[in-house]
Design an enzyme around this catalytic site. Sequence first.
Site, PDB file in Angstrom:
ATOM      1  N   GLU A 289      -0.019   0.185   4.351  1.00 16.28           N
ATOM      2  CA  GLU A 289      -0.734  -0.116   5.589  1.00 16.28           C
ATOM      3  C   GLU A 289      -1.305   1.148   6.219  1.00 16.28           C
ATOM      4  O   GLU A 289      -2.308   1.101   6.917  1.00 16.28           O
ATOM      5  CB  GLU A 289       0.221  -0.818   6.575  1.00 16.28           C
ATOM      6  CG  GLU A 289      -0.378  -2.075   7.170  1.00 16.28           C
ATOM      7  CD  GLU A 289       0.622  -2.915   7.950  1.00 16.28           C
ATOM      8  OE1 GLU A 289       0.732  -4.102   7.626  1.00 16.28           O
ATOM      9  OE2 GLU A 289       1.300  -2.405   8.854  1.00 16.28           O
ATOM     10  N   HIS A 310      13.084  -3.246 -18.480  1.00 14.90           N
ATOM     11  CA  HIS A 310      12.973  -4.355 -19.436  1.00 14.90           C
ATOM     12  C   HIS A 310      11.835  -5.295 -19.063  1.00 14.90           C
ATOM     13  O   HIS A 310      11.750  -6.399 -19.570  1.00 14.90           O
ATOM     14  CB  HIS A 310      14.311  -5.095 -19.506  1.00 14.90           C
ATOM     15  CG  HIS A 310      15.424  -4.204 -19.984  1.00 14.90           C
ATOM     16  ND1 HIS A 310      15.878  -4.197 -21.277  1.00 14.90           N
ATOM     17  CD2 HIS A 310      16.119  -3.234 -19.338  1.00 14.90           C
ATOM     18  CE1 HIS A 310      16.833  -3.285 -21.401  1.00 14.90           C
ATOM     19  NE2 HIS A 310      16.998  -2.679 -20.244  1.00 14.90           N
ATOM     20  N   LYS A 424      -5.858 -13.276   9.355  1.00 13.91           N
ATOM     21  CA  LYS A 424      -5.432 -14.012  10.557  1.00 13.91           C
ATOM     22  C   LYS A 424      -6.621 -14.756  11.152  1.00 13.91           C
ATOM     23  O   LYS A 424      -6.503 -15.912  11.551  1.00 13.91           O
ATOM     24  CB  LYS A 424      -4.877 -13.044  11.611  1.00 13.91           C
ATOM     25  CG  LYS A 424      -3.579 -12.379  11.221  1.00 13.91           C
ATOM     26  CD  LYS A 424      -3.055 -11.551  12.381  1.00 13.91           C
ATOM     27  CE  LYS A 424      -1.935 -10.648  11.957  1.00 13.91           C
ATOM     28  NZ  LYS A 424      -1.597  -9.646  12.956  1.00 13.91           N
TER      29      LYS A 424
HETATM   30  O1  PA5 Z   1       3.164  -2.097  11.018  1.00 14.93           O
HETATM   31  C1  PA5 Z   1       2.646  -2.973  11.670  1.00 14.93           C
HETATM   32  O2  PA5 Z   1       2.049  -2.738  12.736  1.00 14.93           O
HETATM   33  C2  PA5 Z   1       2.733  -4.426  11.255  1.00 14.93           C
HETATM   34  O3  PA5 Z   1       3.303  -4.568  10.004  1.00 14.93           O
HETATM   35  C3  PA5 Z   1       3.566  -5.214  12.258  1.00 14.93           C
HETATM   36  O4  PA5 Z   1       4.836  -4.656  12.347  1.00 14.93           O
HETATM   37  C4  PA5 Z   1       3.661  -6.680  11.863  1.00 14.93           C
HETATM   38  O5  PA5 Z   1       2.385  -7.238  11.705  1.00 14.93           O
HETATM   39  C5  PA5 Z   1       4.414  -7.470  12.923  1.00 14.93           C
HETATM   40  O6  PA5 Z   1       3.792  -7.336  14.153  1.00 14.93           O
HETATM   41  P1  PA5 Z   1       4.517  -7.709  15.498  1.00 14.93           P
HETATM   42  O7  PA5 Z   1       5.669  -6.796  15.665  1.00 14.93           O
HETATM   43  O8  PA5 Z   1       3.483  -7.518  16.543  1.00 14.93           O
HETATM   44  O9  PA5 Z   1       4.952  -9.137  15.378  1.00 14.93           O
END
Ligand code: PA5
Length: 448
Positions: A289, A310, A424
């Site tokens: 990310e 394996h 989303k």
């Molecule tokens: O690293 C990030 O920002 C995302 O992976 C969020 O943690 C994830 O989308 C969950 O978001 P939230 O904590 O707003 O529910």
Amino acid sequence: MDNIRLTIKDASRFVDQKVYEGFLSQVDTLSAELENATCPGSDFLGWLHLPSSLSQDLIDDIMVTAESMRRDCQVVVVAGIGGSYLGARAVLEALSNSFGGLRANHDAPQVIFAGNNISEDYLYELKDYLAGKKFGIINISKSGTTTETAISFRLLREWCETSCGKDFARRNIVAVTDARKGAARMMADKEGYKTYVIPDNVGGRFSVLTPVGLLPVAVAGFDISRLVSGALSMEETCSSKSPAAENPAAVYAAMRNALYAGGKKIEILVNFNPKLHYIMEWWKQLYGESEGKDNKGIFPAAVDFSTDLHSMGQWIQQGERTIFETVISVANVNHELRIPSDQENLDGLNYIAGKRIDEVNKMAELGTRLAHVDGGVPNMRIEMPKVDEYYIGQLFYFFEKACAISGLMLGINPFNQPGVEDYKKNMFALLDKPGYEKESEAIRERLK
Ligand code: PA5
């Protein structure tokens, strides 16, 4: 106390030394940009000094809440996804007995996870599992609006109130969320749930050392102070005051960028201890990310060896040479077990009788490293003295700091995730979410 140790010699031979040194020479500037908050994403640097700035009051408060949930609950369900999920799971999977559920001992409640998928079967089975049990909920969401988590929480809350009673639910539902905004905050305030704040300037994937990670770990009965002290020792080791060549986060960041520049597009994080599986999942999210944007970024993959020798071992040994490996190697296991000798020796194992299982595992690890390096796979190695709270804390901070430096070397903003919104938007349009009318129309047109 020892530190986790990074070795790069089996990667160095695959890169142009000048390219590596070029990346290393950027470290002072990039560290200063992080310290002075002048880098891209500078609103999200709260993690940088989190270990040294966490207050004892907060730790004590978390311990009190954890103790109370431990007293009341047989099970605690942690609802969260991505950065609001993986860190806690990584710690619990690493430290718990492989066959005893996610907890330090039987005095602690069983910790389980939800809100990290939209599987009807998963949630149905969860309902079944919770029936007749006293269970609490830790609802973790920074935005407070994430669909996966919100659906699970709506169900869990209803089940908890119905089967354990409203008072029990009020005492044993805890929200970890934004200080002011989001549905999770509004509901917690309205219902009078205990809450913890995820600081504005700490992004989800950098939040494991906030109550996001600390509360579930404390509920399961593990030592959060040691987790934080481990992270703190790495905050010092990887600080901007350390010369780049002695700063493991800087060296790792520079080497992975040098490998990437030389065509190694995939990094495989490797363990030889299945308990580390979710540390790899946490790492994949952190690096995927943070770096995968602007059509750039090393693809973070992970394998559990020797299991995956394996399955993926063939590809790694002889597939396309675009990969490198980073191995998390655990120096000392926590238990001792030896291979027995057998008079008949039908399985032919007497040549290793009397040896510890870990000696065999270590030889598998060494043999694999030599084979993969011979096969053209650069190899970095992170040696962890043992799997405990302290060294997991070190590992977390090391990877976070390295990720920030590495992303800046790559020329991207490591602290945003604009691409996550696209699925989303489509999902909301397809579900006719209010406010998405135009998108709903457009997507239906497209699907005709
Ligand atoms: O690293 C990030 O920002 C995302 O992976 C969020 O943690 C994830 O989308 C969950 O978001 P939230 O904590 O707003 O529910």
